[in-house]
Scaffold this motif. Structure first.
Motif, PDB file in Angstrom:
ATOM      1  N   MET A   1     -22.740  61.888   9.093  1.00  0.00           N
ATOM      2  CA  MET A   1     -22.997  60.823   8.122  1.00  0.00           C
ATOM      3  C   MET A   1     -24.408  60.283   8.327  1.00  0.00           C
ATOM      4  SD  MET A   1     -20.790  57.395   7.367  1.00  0.00           S
ATOM      5  CE  MET A   1     -21.275  56.273   6.056  1.00  0.00           C
ATOM      6  N   THR A   2     -25.184  60.237   7.255  1.00  0.00           N
ATOM      7  CA  THR A   2     -26.573  59.784   7.368  1.00  0.00           C
ATOM      8  C   THR A   2     -26.644  58.265   7.403  1.00  0.00           C
ATOM      9  OG1 THR A   2     -26.850  59.842   4.960  1.00  0.00           O
ATOM     10  CG2 THR A   2     -27.417  61.821   6.177  1.00  0.00           C
TER      11      THR A   2
ATOM     12  N   PRO B   1     -28.145  54.419   6.650  1.00  0.00           N
ATOM     13  CA  PRO B   1     -28.781  53.803   5.481  1.00  0.00           C
ATOM     14  C   PRO B   1     -30.290  53.977   5.548  1.00  0.00           C
ATOM     15  CG  PRO B   1     -27.187  52.310   6.472  1.00  0.00           C
ATOM     16  CD  PRO B   1     -27.337  53.459   7.415  1.00  0.00           C
TER      17      PRO B   1
ATOM     18  N   GLN C   1     -30.208  60.616  -5.846  1.00  0.00           N
ATOM     19  CA  GLN C   1     -29.892  61.171  -4.519  1.00  0.00           C
ATOM     20  C   GLN C   1     -29.476  60.103  -3.515  1.00  0.00           C
ATOM     21  OE1 GLN C   1     -32.836  64.103  -3.111  1.00  0.00           O
ATOM     22  NE2 GLN C   1     -33.736  64.109  -5.155  1.00  0.00           N
TER      23      GLN C   1
ATOM     24  N   ASP D   1     -27.447  57.345  -1.406  1.00  0.00           N
ATOM     25  CA  ASP D   1     -26.108  56.931  -1.029  1.00  0.00           C
ATOM     26  C   ASP D   1     -25.937  55.457  -1.382  1.00  0.00           C
ATOM     27  OD1 ASP D   1     -25.355  59.393  -0.070  1.00  0.00           O
ATOM     28  OD2 ASP D   1     -25.936  58.958   2.010  1.00  0.00           O
ATOM     29  N   PRO D   2     -24.712  54.963  -1.464  1.00  0.00           N
ATOM     30  CA  PRO D   2     -24.504  53.550  -1.834  1.00  0.00           C
ATOM     31  C   PRO D   2     -25.226  52.560  -0.924  1.00  0.00           C
ATOM     32  CG  PRO D   2     -22.446  54.762  -2.001  1.00  0.00           C
ATOM     33  CD  PRO D   2     -23.440  55.704  -1.376  1.00  0.00           C
ATOM     34  N   SER D   3     -25.448  52.934   0.342  1.00  0.00           N
ATOM     35  CA  SER D   3     -26.087  52.007   1.283  1.00  0.00           C
ATOM     36  C   SER D   3     -27.603  52.139   1.308  1.00  0.00           C
ATOM     37  CB  SER D   3     -25.543  52.240   2.691  1.00  0.00           C
ATOM     38  OG  SER D   3     -25.747  53.586   3.089  1.00  0.00           O
ATOM     39  N   ASP D   4     -28.166  53.135   0.610  1.00  0.00           N
ATOM     40  CA  ASP D   4     -29.612  53.331   0.590  1.00  0.00           C
ATOM     41  C   ASP D   4     -30.294  52.348  -0.352  1.00  0.00           C
ATOM     42  OD1 ASP D   4     -29.297  55.493   2.296  1.00  0.00           O
ATOM     43  OD2 ASP D   4     -29.322  56.980   0.680  1.00  0.00           O
TER      44      ASP D   4
ATOM     45  N   ASN E   1     -29.232  49.834  -6.161  1.00  0.00           N
ATOM     46  CA  ASN E   1     -30.006  50.379  -5.035  1.00  0.00           C
ATOM     47  C   ASN E   1     -31.494  50.540  -5.342  1.00  0.00           C
ATOM     48  OD1 ASN E   1     -27.430  50.614  -4.077  1.00  0.00           O
ATOM     49  ND2 ASN E   1     -27.469  52.816  -3.795  1.00  0.00           N
TER      50      ASN E   1
ATOM     51  N   ALA F   1     -31.351  64.823   1.164  1.00  0.00           N
ATOM     52  CA  ALA F   1     -30.365  65.367   2.103  1.00  0.00           C
ATOM     53  C   ALA F   1     -31.026  66.327   3.088  1.00  0.00           C
ATOM     54  CB  ALA F   1     -29.254  66.070   1.332  1.00  0.00           C
TER      55      ALA F   1
ATOM     56  N   HIS G   1     -32.901  64.338   5.729  1.00  0.00           N
ATOM     57  CA  HIS G   1     -32.008  63.801   6.761  1.00  0.00           C
ATOM     58  C   HIS G   1     -31.613  64.886   7.759  1.00  0.00           C
ATOM     59  CE1 HIS G   1     -31.460  59.725   5.389  1.00  0.00           C
ATOM     60  NE2 HIS G   1     -31.092  60.114   4.177  1.00  0.00           N
TER      61      HIS G   1
END
Length: 302
Positions: free
Chosen positions: A1-2, A4, A24, A26-29, A51, A97, A100
């Motif tokens: 899991m990457t 934030p 691209q 994620d919800p936390s980025d 975001n 991705a 990361h």
């Protein structure tokens, strides 16, 4: 899991790159679009877009507009993992991705650029930028500000931010603070526009080396002069050698462009261009004229 991640994108326009990156996340980025002024076309972007946030950096004082934008973005970033990127190349759907994955394996990482000319002079200089820029950056593991990923603990954050706000070159300064692995992953960046713009850019590129590594300027000048002399004294043999060298370099990085054939005249032209660039005391970048007196002494003229 990457973890934030904060992506910093300096731009003043509604670039399609914004959408390429936003899809691209994620919800936390978070994607911070950093512009100069509230009147910039991109200033109203991100209203209601998850975001994505626009940050107005304001006019730079004592540093370049790009350095000011990145310093502002880093100050606003809420996450430890940071990505710098630019709006002048395509970001494929797996771009973030893949970054990361590379960071998790190698630590701080940077991608690599290949400058594609759009006017007569910038096209002619493509082999020079491939040899001195692309190859030099890759061989020395230098970060490229157009695509680099690192974390707060990877560098002296506070010291770097202070110095970033009093210089011109963001990535050259970053190379003094950050040990990176430069990936053999090429992004083609179109440069040029007009001969005048190419000359200004060439002055800036030359001044970056001169201000950060004066000794490298001497070495570069000596090598360039010897190569040019070789080309003039033995045009047939030199022409074949330097063309094959450039073609091999292009192929190594997966670039197949006819401009490798321009390496012979480009090497000869580089000598007067270098003299011209070192004799200039100002240059234009992003609509502003700078006088770069020393590494940490920058004057904005207009």
């Amino acid at each position: 899991m990457t973890p934030p991640t904060t992506i910093l994108l300096p731009t003043t326009t509604h670039s399609p790159v914004i959408e390429e990156i936003a899809t691209q996340l994620d919800p936390s980025d978070e994607l911070l679009i950093i512009c100069d002024d509230e009147s910039d076309p991109v200033a109203d972007y991100g209203e209601g877009v998850q975001n994505v946030q626009v940050v107005v950096a304001g006019e730079p004082t004592g540093c370049s507009g790009k350095a000011n934008a990145l310093a502002t973005g880093m100050d606003k970033a809420t996450h430890d993992r940071i990505v710098w990127t630019d709006d002048d190349f395509h970001h494929p759907s797996d771009w973030l991705a893949a970054f990361h994955e590379a960071y998790d394996e190698k630590g701080p990482v940077s991608e690599l650029y290949f400058f594609v000319g759009s006017d007569v002079l910038s096209t002619l200089l493509e082999p020079i930028y491939a040899i001195g820029g692309t190859l030099g950056t890759y061989a020395n593991n230098k970060p490229w500000g157009g695509a680099v990923m690192f974390e707060r603990d990877d560098l002296d954050w506070e010291s770097f931010l202070r110095n970033l706000q009093r210089t011109v070159s963001d990535d050259q300064l970053l190379s003094e603070y950050l040990d990176t692995t430069t990936l053999k992953r090429i992004r083609q960046v179109e440069i040029g526009g007009t001969i005048r713009e190419t000359l200004e850019r060439h002055v800036r590129f030359t001044q970056i080396i001169h201000q950060h590594n004066p000794r490298d300027t001497i070495v570069m000048g000596l090598i360039t002069s010897l190569l040019a002399l070789f080309c003039l004294l033995s045009p047939v043999y030199a022409g074949v050698c330097v063309t094959l060298l450039a073609a091999g370099l292009y192929a190594y990085f997966g670039i197949y462009r006819w401009t490798a054939l321009l390496s012979y005249p480009a090497i000869i032209l580089q000598v007067p261009l270098m003299i011209y660039a070192l004799s200039r005391n100002t240059f234009v970048w992003g609509g502003r004229r700078y006088r770069w007196r020393s590494k940490f002494k920058v004057e904005i003229i207009t």
